[in-house]
Design a protein around this motif. Structure first.
Motif, PDB file in Angstrom:
ATOM      1  N   ILE A  52      -1.931  -4.543 -10.754  1.00 55.93           N
ATOM      2  CA  ILE A  52      -0.963  -3.614  -9.846  1.00 55.93           C
ATOM      3  C   ILE A  52      -0.056  -4.294  -9.108  1.00 55.93           C
ATOM      4  O   ILE A  52       1.048  -4.066  -9.365  1.00 55.93           O
ATOM      5  CB  ILE A  52      -1.862  -2.765  -8.918  1.00 55.93           C
ATOM      6  CG1 ILE A  52      -2.648  -1.616  -9.648  1.00 55.93           C
ATOM      7  CG2 ILE A  52      -1.050  -1.836  -8.047  1.00 55.93           C
ATOM      8  CD1 ILE A  52      -3.746  -0.840  -8.701  1.00 55.93           C
ATOM      9  N   GLU A  53      -0.338  -5.348  -8.738  1.00 51.91           N
ATOM     10  CA  GLU A  53       0.474  -6.365  -8.088  1.00 51.91           C
ATOM     11  C   GLU A  53       1.586  -6.963  -9.125  1.00 51.91           C
ATOM     12  O   GLU A  53       2.754  -6.930  -8.988  1.00 51.91           O
ATOM     13  CB  GLU A  53      -0.044  -7.438  -7.234  1.00 51.91           C
ATOM     14  CG  GLU A  53       0.934  -8.548  -6.565  1.00 51.91           C
ATOM     15  CD  GLU A  53       0.642  -9.115  -5.348  1.00 51.91           C
ATOM     16  OE1 GLU A  53      -0.297  -8.796  -4.954  1.00 51.91           O
ATOM     17  OE2 GLU A  53       1.973  -9.458  -4.701  1.00 51.91           O
ATOM     18  N   SER A  54       1.158  -7.546 -10.282  1.00 52.05           N
ATOM     19  CA  SER A  54       2.027  -7.824 -11.478  1.00 52.05           C
ATOM     20  C   SER A  54       2.864  -6.700 -11.803  1.00 52.05           C
ATOM     21  O   SER A  54       3.829  -6.968 -12.004  1.00 52.05           O
ATOM     22  CB  SER A  54       1.076  -8.556 -12.707  1.00 52.05           C
ATOM     23  OG  SER A  54       0.034  -8.989 -12.200  1.00 52.05           O
TER      24      SER A  54
ATOM     25  N   LYS B 164       5.699  -6.343  -9.455  1.00 54.41           N
ATOM     26  CA  LYS B 164       6.542  -7.409  -9.623  1.00 54.41           C
ATOM     27  C   LYS B 164       7.390  -7.418 -10.849  1.00 54.41           C
ATOM     28  O   LYS B 164       8.688  -7.536 -10.723  1.00 54.41           O
ATOM     29  CB  LYS B 164       5.613  -8.829  -9.947  1.00 54.41           C
ATOM     30  CG  LYS B 164       5.952  -9.903  -9.142  1.00 54.41           C
ATOM     31  CD  LYS B 164       5.176 -11.180  -9.268  1.00 54.41           C
ATOM     32  CE  LYS B 164       4.043 -11.629  -8.207  1.00 54.41           C
ATOM     33  NZ  LYS B 164       3.238 -12.819  -8.779  1.00 54.41           N
ATOM     34  N   MET B 165       7.040  -6.787 -11.649  1.00 54.66           N
ATOM     35  CA  MET B 165       7.520  -6.586 -13.144  1.00 54.66           C
ATOM     36  C   MET B 165       8.643  -5.437 -12.943  1.00 54.66           C
ATOM     37  O   MET B 165       9.727  -5.371 -13.300  1.00 54.66           O
ATOM     38  CB  MET B 165       6.625  -6.136 -14.153  1.00 54.66           C
ATOM     39  CG  MET B 165       7.187  -6.280 -15.557  1.00 54.66           C
ATOM     40  SD  MET B 165       5.793  -5.591 -16.594  1.00 54.66           S
ATOM     41  CE  MET B 165       6.200  -4.073 -16.309  1.00 54.66           C
TER      42      MET B 165
ATOM     43  N   SER C 233       2.036   1.198  -0.625  1.00 58.01           N
ATOM     44  CA  SER C 233       3.210   0.909   0.534  1.00 58.01           C
ATOM     45  C   SER C 233       3.597  -0.593   0.511  1.00 58.01           C
ATOM     46  O   SER C 233       4.696  -0.737   0.764  1.00 58.01           O
ATOM     47  CB  SER C 233       2.694   1.895   1.530  1.00 58.01           C
ATOM     48  OG  SER C 233       2.603   3.004   1.675  1.00 58.01           O
ATOM     49  N   ASP C 234       2.565  -1.144   0.603  1.00 56.85           N
ATOM     50  CA  ASP C 234       2.748  -2.738   0.882  1.00 56.85           C
ATOM     51  C   ASP C 234       3.440  -3.342  -0.348  1.00 56.85           C
ATOM     52  O   ASP C 234       4.487  -4.155  -0.193  1.00 56.85           O
ATOM     53  CB  ASP C 234       1.482  -3.532   1.059  1.00 56.85           C
ATOM     54  CG  ASP C 234       0.767  -3.138   2.269  1.00 56.85           C
ATOM     55  OD1 ASP C 234       1.406  -2.561   3.108  1.00 56.85           O
ATOM     56  OD2 ASP C 234      -0.511  -3.387   2.391  1.00 56.85           O
ATOM     57  N   LEU C 235       3.199  -2.904  -1.749  1.00 52.23           N
ATOM     58  CA  LEU C 235       3.830  -3.692  -2.398  1.00 52.23           C
ATOM     59  C   LEU C 235       5.179  -2.805  -2.913  1.00 52.23           C
ATOM     60  O   LEU C 235       6.199  -3.815  -3.189  1.00 52.23           O
ATOM     61  CB  LEU C 235       2.873  -3.278  -3.912  1.00 52.23           C
ATOM     62  CG  LEU C 235       1.703  -4.093  -4.007  1.00 52.23           C
ATOM     63  CD1 LEU C 235       0.929  -3.331  -5.286  1.00 52.23           C
ATOM     64  CD2 LEU C 235       1.879  -5.511  -4.102  1.00 52.23           C
ATOM     65  N   SER C 236       5.325  -1.873  -2.547  1.00 51.20           N
ATOM     66  CA  SER C 236       6.869  -1.295  -2.520  1.00 51.20           C
ATOM     67  C   SER C 236       7.759  -1.983  -1.729  1.00 51.20           C
ATOM     68  O   SER C 236       8.807  -2.285  -1.763  1.00 51.20           O
ATOM     69  CB  SER C 236       6.668   0.277  -2.338  1.00 51.20           C
ATOM     70  OG  SER C 236       7.748   0.927  -1.573  1.00 51.20           O
TER      71      SER C 236
END
Ligand SMILES: CC[C@H](O)CC(=O)C(=O)O
Length: 335
Positions: A327-329, A332-333, A297-300
């Motif tokens: 997962i963060e990379s 981002k991608m 959710s945060d990354l989205s």
């Protein structure tokens, strides 16, 4: 109407204080722990699992209780129930693990990927040498076939495990695969088999009952299902079904429903909301760790990637706890 009146003992491991700790952001404090252990103990729950979401050794932050304080608080309240802990070998080093073995712990489970149980080897031996009941906790079982799981489970037996828990981390196992897996692992190992699942597809209680009829003798639960993602098998619901079916259980249905009230009061102060089932079903459909949802959710939000797309790609890459940077990379991608 009564059920099959099965003369078999089924044990319950309530994981509200460990898996449910994910849900409250690891904020269960020592008073919460004491209240919840006390009410579960009075309800006749066999084992109470305590600790931070990723187990012992996983969370060392100032202002938060240490693993040892958590154990002292829990053990002090457990008059009949046994205290259980979960240990990720990559999070608790051997030295801190050895210190845990001096506590009055009824069951230690080593959390490993179902595809590779090797990291549990030395940890199992150390617990066994101390005479503590020890088992493997085989995560992400939904990614493997019953035969693949059975082959890894047989290694756990060789390492000295007393129990094996088949862990459906994503709540993604379908009923036929629960039956097939539990039967094969039981047949091959002859050990006590447990089942831990999440309710992403609405199958938690049903699949837990199928696990039991296929040979499992202990089931992980949480009060009101308070566990990561869609939550675990609900303690009070499972107790009610087991009672109606006539299984031999220590837990009392009427007392266990009262645990919901105690928990409700505690979690209100953490502002925990009803889960969004759309997200939960995506987790169960694609098969990723339930505990990843907060991160997703945060990354989205941060990268403007749809949750569905991110979850599908985490599943494709088979990411596991510890892969958070990857997962963060990925997010981002994908943006
Ligand atoms: C990633 C930790 C997780 O909460 C362990 C567990 O309960 C599971 O894999 O279901």
């Amino acid at each position: 109407m009564r059920g099959l009146m099965v003369n078999r003992k089924i044990k319950i491991i309530d994981s509200t204080l460990r898996d449910g700790n994910h849900t409250v952001g690891n904020r269960f404090d020592l008073d919460d722990i004491k209240s919840i252990v006390k009410t579960l103990d009075q309800s006749g729950i066999d084992y109470i699992e305590v600790g931070y979401g990723f187990g012992m050794g996983s969370f060392n932050k100032e202002g938060f209780a240490t693993d040892y304080q958590i154990l002292d608080a829990a053990i002090g309240q457990a008059k009949n129930s046994k205290i259980a802990i979960l240990v990720f070998p990559n999070k608790a080093d051997i030295k801190s693990y050895e210190k845990l073995l001096d506590y009055d712990i009824g069951l230690i489970r080593l959390a490993v990927q179902a595809s590779n149980v090797e990291p549990a080897k030395d940890y199992i031996k150390l617990a066994r040498d101390k005479g503590i009941q020890v088992g493997g906790f085989m995560m992400m079982a939904s990614r493997l076939s019953a035969d693949e799981i059975t082959s890894e489970a047989s290694k756990l037996k060789k390492f000295g495990a007393d129990t094996i828990t088949i862990t459906d981390s994503a709540g993604a196992m379908i009923p036929s695969s629960v039956v097939d897996t539990i039967k094969k692992v039981k047949e091959a190992t002859k050990l006590e088999i447990g089942f831990h699942t999440h309710d992403n597809l609405g199958l938690a209680v049903g699949n837990s009952m199928l696990a039991i009829s296929s040979g499992a003798s202990f089931i992980d639960t949480a009060i009101a299902g308070l566990g990561a993602g869609a939550g675990n098998t609900r303690t009070e619901s499972l107790v009610a079904v087991l009672d109606k079916e006539g299984y031999k259980i220590n837990a009392d249905m009427f007392k266990s429903i009262e645990c919901v009230k105690v928990l409700d009061k505690i979690i209100k102060k953490y502002d925990v909301n009803i889960k969004d089932m759309r997200d939960m079903i995506l987790i169960g459909y694609y098969g990723i760790y339930s505990a990843f949802m907060k991160n997703v959710s945060d990354l989205s939000d941060k990268y403007g990637v749809s949750k569905k797309y991110l979850i599908a790609n985490i599943a494709k890459n088979r990411y596991v706890p510890g892969d958070e940077e990857k997962i963060e990379s990925l997010a981002k991608m994908l943006r």
